[in-house]
Motif scaffolding. Structure first.
Motif, short mmCIF file in Angstrom:
data_model
loop_
_atom_site.label_atom_id
_atom_site.label_comp_id
_atom_site.label_asym_id
_atom_site.label_seq_id
_atom_site.Cartn_x
_atom_site.Cartn_y
_atom_site.Cartn_z
N PHE A 113 -3.42 1.41 -2.83
CA PHE A 113 -1.80 1.72 -2.73
C PHE A 113 -1.62 3.36 -3.30
O PHE A 113 -2.19 3.87 -3.86
N GLY B 286 0.68 -1.27 -0.04
CA GLY B 286 0.02 -0.13 -0.11
C GLY B 286 0.84 1.30 -0.07
O GLY B 286 0.33 2.28 -0.37
N TRP C 78 -7.55 -3.85 -3.86
CA TRP C 78 -6.61 -3.41 -2.94
C TRP C 78 -6.18 -1.86 -3.40
O TRP C 78 -6.06 -1.41 -4.35
N CYS D 118 -1.76 -3.26 -8.15
CA CYS D 118 -1.16 -3.49 -6.67
C CYS D 118 0.06 -3.99 -6.86
O CYS D 118 0.99 -3.72 -6.27
N ASN E 41 -6.14 -3.29 3.24
CA ASN E 41 -5.67 -4.47 2.31
C ASN E 41 -5.63 -5.90 2.98
O ASN E 41 -5.48 -6.81 2.32
N GLN F 144 -6.83 2.60 -6.55
CA GLN F 144 -7.30 1.28 -6.04
C GLN F 144 -6.90 0.52 -7.31
O GLN F 144 -6.92 0.94 -8.54
N CYS F 145 -6.40 -0.90 -7.10
CA CYS F 145 -6.07 -1.70 -7.95
C CYS F 145 -7.19 -1.76 -9.00
O CYS F 145 -8.35 -2.04 -8.96
#
Length: 209
Positions: free
Chosen positions: A173, A15, A171, A185, A24, A163-164
């Motif tokens: 980051f 993250g 997840w 991610c 996460n 956001q992924c």
């Protein structure tokens, strides 16, 4: 109560901020069938050691206290999960350039009030830093997580929260790439799955033509 074998201690920390790594601790968060990694208080302690919040001795003391006070430990786990979900929704909203829900901010503010009651200013020679009182409280790990969220929301690079891009992962980051172009991610996980899906989609189209 043991925490050494917890799968929570194996989660990737991608993250870029403690609060995002905590958000996460759920797999496939975008879906209606997420995978919960914090299923016990021991999982919460294991993840906290893994993330560097707790040292081994403090973790053992907290687990011993939890064994003596199981109902209180379960309550802390519920608080942790509620805080995590509020943080997740707040940062997803930020990633989408939307406003967070007031109930989530209220919950975070309550957690901030509890955490900062334990904050202490510590002198390191001529310098000062924030630290925590030495009390072995069952919710001690939540103090650092809450502090991380407050810092990121008030002083961090909020424009870099992502956001992924995977359809299921979810997840969060911090995108630290120079051109703010990071989509996954983990390129070796979600990124490769996305490439594989695109390949098989093109292959099916080609076979039908």
């Amino acid at each position: 109560m043991e925490e050494d074998s917890s799968k929570a201690a194996e989660l990737a920390l991608l993250g870029g901020a403690l609060c995002l790594d905590f958000a996460n601790t759920v797999g496939d968060h975008k879906t209606d069938h997420p995978s919960e990694h914090l299923t016990s208080y021991a999982d919460l302690v294991a993840w906290s050691r893994h993330a560097g919040i707790l040292d081994a001795q403090t973790a053992r003391q907290m687990l011993a206290q939890a064994a003596r006070r199981p109902a209180a430990a379960r309550n802390v786990l519920r608080q942790a999960v509620a805080l995590r979900e509020a943080l997740y929704r707040i940062f997803v909203a930020r990633a989408d350039d939307a406003s967070p829900q007031s109930r989530d901010l209220d919950l975070l503010n309550q957690a901030i009030a509890r955490a900062f009651a334990h904050a202490r200013l510590i002198s390191n020679g001529n310098d000062f830093a924030w630290g925590w009182e030495e009390e072995i409280a069952l919710d001690r790990m939540l103090w650092s997580i809450t502090h991380s969220a407050a810092d990121l929301l008030t002083m961090g690079n909020l424009d870099r929260v992502r956001q992924c891009g995977d359809d299921e992962c979810g997840w969060l980051f911090l995108d630290t790439s120079k051109n703010k172009s990071r989509r996954w991610c983990d390129m070796n996980d979600c990124g490769n799955r996305a490439k594989a899906r695109r390949f098989y989609t093109r292959l099916r189209v080609a076979l039908k033509s």
